[in-house]
Write a protein that holds these residues in place. Structure first.
Motif, PDB file in Angstrom:
ATOM      1  N   VAL A  21       0.840  -1.212   0.000  1.00 51.42           N
ATOM      2  CA  VAL A  21       0.000   0.000   0.000  1.00 51.42           C
ATOM      3  C   VAL A  21       0.873   1.260   0.000  1.00 51.42           C
ATOM      4  O   VAL A  21       1.802   1.393   0.790  1.00 51.42           O
ATOM      5  N   THR A  22       0.536   2.161  -0.908  1.00 55.59           N
ATOM      6  CA  THR A  22       1.248   3.442  -1.019  1.00 55.59           C
ATOM      7  C   THR A  22       0.213   4.562  -1.076  1.00 55.59           C
ATOM      8  O   THR A  22      -0.837   4.403  -1.692  1.00 55.59           O
ATOM      9  N   LYS A  23       0.533   5.663  -0.410  1.00 60.09           N
ATOM     10  CA  LYS A  23      -0.338   6.838  -0.508  1.00 60.09           C
ATOM     11  C   LYS A  23       0.534   8.069  -0.762  1.00 60.09           C
ATOM     12  O   LYS A  23       1.442   8.375   0.016  1.00 60.09           O
ATOM     13  N   CYS A  24       0.254   8.749  -1.857  1.00 61.92           N
ATOM     14  CA  CYS A  24       1.041   9.935  -2.216  1.00 61.92           C
ATOM     15  C   CYS A  24       0.180  11.183  -2.108  1.00 61.92           C
ATOM     16  O   CYS A  24      -0.989  11.168  -2.478  1.00 61.92           O
ATOM     17  N   TYR A  25       0.774  12.258  -1.608  1.00 61.48           N
ATOM     18  CA  TYR A  25       0.165  13.589  -1.682  1.00 61.48           C
ATOM     19  C   TYR A  25       1.124  14.434  -2.510  1.00 61.48           C
ATOM     20  O   TYR A  25       2.163  14.861  -2.019  1.00 61.48           O
ATOM     21  N   GLY A  26       0.819  14.595  -3.769  1.00 63.25           N
ATOM     22  CA  GLY A  26       1.755  15.266  -4.678  1.00 63.25           C
ATOM     23  C   GLY A  26       2.983  14.394  -4.834  1.00 63.25           C
ATOM     24  O   GLY A  26       2.879  13.201  -5.140  1.00 63.25           O
ATOM     25  N   THR A  28       5.007  13.797  -2.317  1.00 60.42           N
ATOM     26  CA  THR A  28       5.340  13.199  -1.023  1.00 60.42           C
ATOM     27  C   THR A  28       4.643  11.853  -0.853  1.00 60.42           C
ATOM     28  O   THR A  28       3.437  11.734  -1.070  1.00 60.42           O
ATOM     29  N   LYS A  29       5.456  10.860  -0.457  1.00 62.12           N
ATOM     30  CA  LYS A  29       4.875   9.547  -0.181  1.00 62.12           C
ATOM     31  C   LYS A  29       4.603   9.463   1.319  1.00 62.12           C
ATOM     32  O   LYS A  29       5.510   9.268   2.121  1.00 62.12           O
ATOM     33  N   ALA A  30       3.337   9.642   1.695  1.00 57.20           N
ATOM     34  CA  ALA A  30       2.977   9.586   3.121  1.00 57.20           C
ATOM     35  C   ALA A  30       3.048   8.149   3.617  1.00 57.20           C
ATOM     36  O   ALA A  30       3.397   7.891   4.775  1.00 57.20           O
ATOM     37  N   VAL A  31       2.678   7.217   2.754  1.00 53.73           N
ATOM     38  CA  VAL A  31       2.804   5.786   3.059  1.00 53.73           C
ATOM     39  C   VAL A  31       3.507   5.150   1.864  1.00 53.73           C
ATOM     40  O   VAL A  31       3.097   5.348   0.716  1.00 53.73           O
ATOM     41  N   ASN A  32       4.581   4.422   2.145  1.00 47.00           N
ATOM     42  CA  ASN A  32       5.407   3.924   1.041  1.00 47.00           C
ATOM     43  C   ASN A  32       5.493   2.401   1.043  1.00 47.00           C
ATOM     44  O   ASN A  32       6.197   1.816   1.868  1.00 47.00           O
ATOM     45  N   ASP A  33       4.725   1.771   0.191  1.00 48.62           N
ATOM     46  CA  ASP A  33       4.834   0.338  -0.083  1.00 48.62           C
ATOM     47  C   ASP A  33       4.776  -0.514   1.198  1.00 48.62           C
ATOM     48  O   ASP A  33       5.682  -1.295   1.469  1.00 48.62           O
ATOM     49  N   ILE A  34       3.721  -0.343   1.952  1.00 46.35           N
ATOM     50  CA  ILE A  34       3.607  -1.089   3.215  1.00 46.35           C
ATOM     51  C   ILE A  34       2.776  -2.355   3.025  1.00 46.35           C
ATOM     52  O   ILE A  34       1.672  -2.299   2.474  1.00 46.35           O
ATOM     53  N   SER A  35       3.325  -3.460   3.470  1.00 48.39           N
ATOM     54  CA  SER A  35       2.573  -4.723   3.496  1.00 48.39           C
ATOM     55  C   SER A  35       2.590  -5.224   4.933  1.00 48.39           C
ATOM     56  O   SER A  35       3.660  -5.320   5.538  1.00 48.39           O
ATOM     57  N   LEU A  36       1.451  -5.491   5.486  1.00 46.85           N
ATOM     58  CA  LEU A  36       1.421  -6.058   6.841  1.00 46.85           C
ATOM     59  C   LEU A  36       0.129  -6.827   7.062  1.00 46.85           C
ATOM     60  O   LEU A  36      -0.853  -6.648   6.342  1.00 46.85           O
ATOM     61  N   THR A  37       0.170  -7.680   8.068  1.00 47.43           N
ATOM     62  CA  THR A  37      -0.995  -8.505   8.374  1.00 47.43           C
ATOM     63  C   THR A  37      -1.325  -8.366   9.857  1.00 47.43           C
ATOM     64  O   THR A  37      -0.429  -8.427  10.704  1.00 47.43           O
ATOM     65  N   THR A  56      -2.147   8.280   8.419  1.00 47.86           N
ATOM     66  CA  THR A  56      -2.546   8.072   7.010  1.00 47.86           C
ATOM     67  C   THR A  56      -2.862   6.598   6.778  1.00 47.86           C
ATOM     68  O   THR A  56      -3.854   6.261   6.120  1.00 47.86           O
ATOM     69  N   LEU A  57      -2.014   5.725   7.357  1.00 50.20           N
ATOM     70  CA  LEU A  57      -2.235   4.289   7.192  1.00 50.20           C
ATOM     71  C   LEU A  57      -3.573   3.869   7.826  1.00 50.20           C
ATOM     72  O   LEU A  57      -4.335   3.095   7.232  1.00 50.20           O
ATOM     73  N   LEU A  58      -3.857   4.427   9.009  1.00 46.52           N
ATOM     74  CA  LEU A  58      -5.122   4.092   9.677  1.00 46.52           C
ATOM     75  C   LEU A  58      -6.318   4.630   8.890  1.00 46.52           C
ATOM     76  O   LEU A  58      -7.359   3.988   8.822  1.00 46.52           O
ATOM     77  N   ARG A  59      -6.136   5.800   8.280  1.00 50.22           N
ATOM     78  CA  ARG A  59      -7.224   6.376   7.463  1.00 50.22           C
ATOM     79  C   ARG A  59      -7.504   5.487   6.247  1.00 50.22           C
ATOM     80  O   ARG A  59      -8.645   5.369   5.813  1.00 50.22           O
ATOM     81  N   ILE A  65      -9.659   7.389   3.353  1.00 48.29           N
ATOM     82  CA  ILE A  65      -8.951   7.769   2.129  1.00 48.29           C
ATOM     83  C   ILE A  65      -8.587   6.502   1.356  1.00 48.29           C
ATOM     84  O   ILE A  65      -8.568   5.408   1.923  1.00 48.29           O
ATOM     85  N   GLU A  66      -8.300   6.681   0.078  1.00 47.35           N
ATOM     86  CA  GLU A  66      -7.963   5.522  -0.753  1.00 47.35           C
ATOM     87  C   GLU A  66      -6.470   5.484  -1.000  1.00 47.35           C
ATOM     88  O   GLU A  66      -5.835   6.537  -1.159  1.00 47.35           O
ATOM     89  N   PRO A  67      -5.886   4.290  -1.045  1.00 46.37           N
ATOM     90  CA  PRO A  67      -4.442   4.243  -1.352  1.00 46.37           C
ATOM     91  C   PRO A  67      -4.199   4.634  -2.810  1.00 46.37           C
ATOM     92  O   PRO A  67      -5.042   4.377  -3.665  1.00 46.37           O
ATOM     93  N   THR A  68      -3.043   5.252  -3.060  1.00 46.82           N
ATOM     94  CA  THR A  68      -2.682   5.584  -4.444  1.00 46.82           C
ATOM     95  C   THR A  68      -2.353   4.291  -5.186  1.00 46.82           C
ATOM     96  O   THR A  68      -2.659   4.138  -6.364  1.00 46.82           O
TER      97      THR A  68
END
Lengths: 253, 363
Positions: A21-26, A28-37, A56-59, A65-68
């Motif tokens: 999971v990745t989330k970008c704002y412009g 900036t990568k607020a969440v970068n390629d996270i995989s977890l269980t 951001t990850l919890l959102r 919010i949706e992941p990029t």
């Protein structure tokens, strides 16, 4: 009932699964390629500095919010993320989702409870139960905006608990609270774990995390740099985080 | 519709009692004061200062009767008249006045207004100024002039569109602009988004509450206007309001439909703005702009029938025409279709914007 039966037979099954999971704002990568269980019934801690990407990850998990990029599943894909069912399944306590300040504690709980209980007697009994658990009786008829920070946080937790969610997500639940309220919330988390609830909570306090969780994830600059039991966190992994903690440890938004 | 969320929105609206009460009580106060007070004072003032007129030559009894029914008094000889009337053959009257004398000028204006209002089409009037430019002859032909024959009608056609549309726009700004941006300010927007409701449901309920509150403001405005009419007719018999309840109901229908459109516009702005302060600025500017478009086009092009097809402008056009002449059902249908079409478009935009995460809450 269906969920409880499932829980009994699938205790170790993944209830939340994030896949790259990745989330970008412009740029900036607020969440970068996270995989977890996260497994059913466990207490999972997310440790990270301010702005590390925890909220951001919890959102993303709660569907705000949706992941990029990347995907995630809840309850093995049985619950569709962002759906109304997912909103019933997940309870999210965050400083950005406050109880309604103009209403009293009782009104807040009755209002949010009415989304989950059709029967007024059942709803009233549930409100009394939660108010008693969180020791909110003296404040029941007070408007939320006149309460102390600690009591506001208790109301925020009560608002979420009233729907009896299977997964409870607490974003910095101890922030700005006095020692006795922190202790009360710690007890509540233990009590909920004993009831079989899955709890994810974030903090920048390693002791807090160590006391309550079985597994942790450490997030730094949007990336998951560690996942596992806190005892396995290496000295090298602790040092940058602790340095950051000393500099930035404060209010997490 | 989810009743629990509707209840929540309604409770929040009710808790903000200062602005709610203001929007309900303001029209009850502002319309009587702004309409009844000046009209009553003006008509009372006219009664206190009569104008004196004298006939020379053949007296026209119709004119004498008309003037004496209003604030004119006839004098016969050796008195200082404000105006001298000279009766002529073939139903014509010559009016002598003195432009150097204030009373004489006012008396002439009053006579002209009476002739116009009474549509004395057959009367030919010649006016002679005995003041600065003596003996200069002006000719006023009253024929074919179409003006409202009733001061009450003039008041209604002027104040109803302006007052009602102003309150609809103000209602939109006060009620609509706070719906989403107010929650952003109080950090409760995520509380709403986390409820077991879809975002479409949330924003539609917010919109519905805005429409209801806006309609309440409009009802209060009509009550204020009727109150003003009652006060005027109580204090002066010079003004009468000759409307039917059907005309008032049609006018209210036009205003209610306008509430749906303006509420949608302001809720949209509330989603787009980052906080309450920003939305109040945007809403005021856009609301006033729409009001000027509606009133400007609606009043300037009052005789253009095609205006009924033009959304926004057709509100003021219909609101003023309703009191003048019977409105064709087709006109109301066209207005309904055009207003509903544009409203549905704005509501669709509103839902789309609210679903976008960057507008739903502060990052």
């Amino acid at each position: 009932m269906k969920l409880k039966r499932w829980r009994e037979s699938n205790y170790s099954m993944a209830i939340i699964k994030l896949h790259h999971v990745t989330k970008c704002y412009g740029d900036t990568k607020a969440v970068n390629d996270i995989s977890l269980t996260i497994h059913q019934g466990e207490v999972y801690g997310l440790l990270g500095e301010n702005g590390a990407g925890k909220t951001t990850l919890l959102r993303i998990i709660t569907g705000l919010i949706e992941p990029t990029d990347g995907t995630y599943t809840i309850n093995g894909g049985e619950i569709k993320p962002k759906s109304i069912e997912a909103k019933r399944y997940l309870g999210f306590v965050t400083t950005d989702a406050r109880p309604l300040p103009d209403l009293t504690v009782q009104e807040n709980l009755a209002l949010f409870g009415s989304f989950f209980y059709k029967d007024k007697i059942q709803l009233h009994s549930r409100i009394q139960e939660i108010i008693s658990d969180l020791e909110l009786q003296p404040h029941i008829n007070k408007r939320v905006d006149v309460l102390s920070t600690g009591n506001k946080q208790k109301v925020a937790i009560a608002r979420v608990l009233i729907g009896d969610p299977e997964i409870l997500i607490l974003d910095e639940p101890m922030n700005g609270l006095d020692v006795s309220t922190q202790q009360k919330i710690r007890q509540l988390i233990i009590q909920l774990k004993e009831q079989g609830k899955t709890i994810v909570f974030t903090s920048h306090n390693m002791n807090e995390i160590a006391e309550l969780t079985e597994r942790i994830g450490v997030i730094q600059k949007g990336s998951l740099i560690f996942e596992g039991a806190i005892q396995h966190l290496t000295y090298e992994q602790r040092v940058p985080f602790l340095e950051g903690l000393l500099v930035d440890g404060g209010d997490q938004q | 519709m989810n009743l629990a969320y509707f209840k929540k929105e309604w409770k929040e609206y009710s808790r903000n009692w200062k602005s709610s009460l203001l929007m309900l009580l303001l029209p009850l106060f502002i319309f009587p004061v702004s309409i009844a007070l000046p009209v009553t004072m003006l008509t009372m003032d006219k009664e206190e200062t009569p104008f004196y007129f004298k006939w020379e030559g053949e007296e026209n009894t119709n004119v004498t009767s008309l003037l004496t029914q209003h604030q004119f008094q006839q004098i016969t000889k050796d008195e200082q008249e404000d105006i001298l009337l000279q009766g002529n053959a073939n139903d014509s009257v010559t009016i002598h006045f003195n432009s150097n004398k204030k009373e004489s000028r006012y008396a002439l204006e009053a006579i002209e207004q009476l002739f116009i209002n009474q549509q004395m089409a057959s009367l030919t009037t010649q006016i002679i100024d005995l003041g600065e430019q003596p003996e200069q002859m002006l000719q006023v032909q009253v024929k074919d002039q179409h003006q409202p024959s009733d001061t009450g009608l003039e008041i209604a056609t002027y104040f109803v569109p302006m007052g009602i549309l102003l309150m609809v726009v103000l209602g939109g700004i006060v009620h609509g602009s706070a719906t989403v941006s107010g929650e952003k300010d109080r950090n409760t927007i995520q509380t709403s988004l986390l409820l077991p409701l879809s975002r479409s449901q949330i924003i539609l309920i917010k919109y519905l509450v805005t429409v209801i509150t806006n309609i309440l403001t409009v009802i209060s405005s009509y009550t204020g206007i009727v109150l003003a009419f009652i006060i005027i007719t109580k204090f002066t018999d010079k003004v009468t309001f000759d409307f039917t309840s059907k005309q008032m109901l049609m006018s209210m229908y036009v205003a209610f439909l306008a509430c749906f459109l303006y509420s949608a516009i302001h809720v949209c702005l509330s989603i787009l703005a980052k906080d309450l302060k920003e939305v109040q600025t945007f809403s005021t500017i856009i609301g006033m702009l729409l009001l000027f478009i509606a009133l400007g086009l609606g009043n300037l092009l009052v005789d253009k029938a095609w205006l009924i097809w033009l959304p926004i402008a057709n509100q003021a056009f219909l609101l003023s025409q309703i009191f003048h002449e019977p409105i064709a059902l087709l006109s109301l249908i066209i207005y309904t279709i055009s207003t509903l079409s544009i409203t549905i478009g704005v509501v669709y935009l509103m839902i789309t914007l609210f679903k976008k995460e960057r507008f739903a809450f502060k990052q």
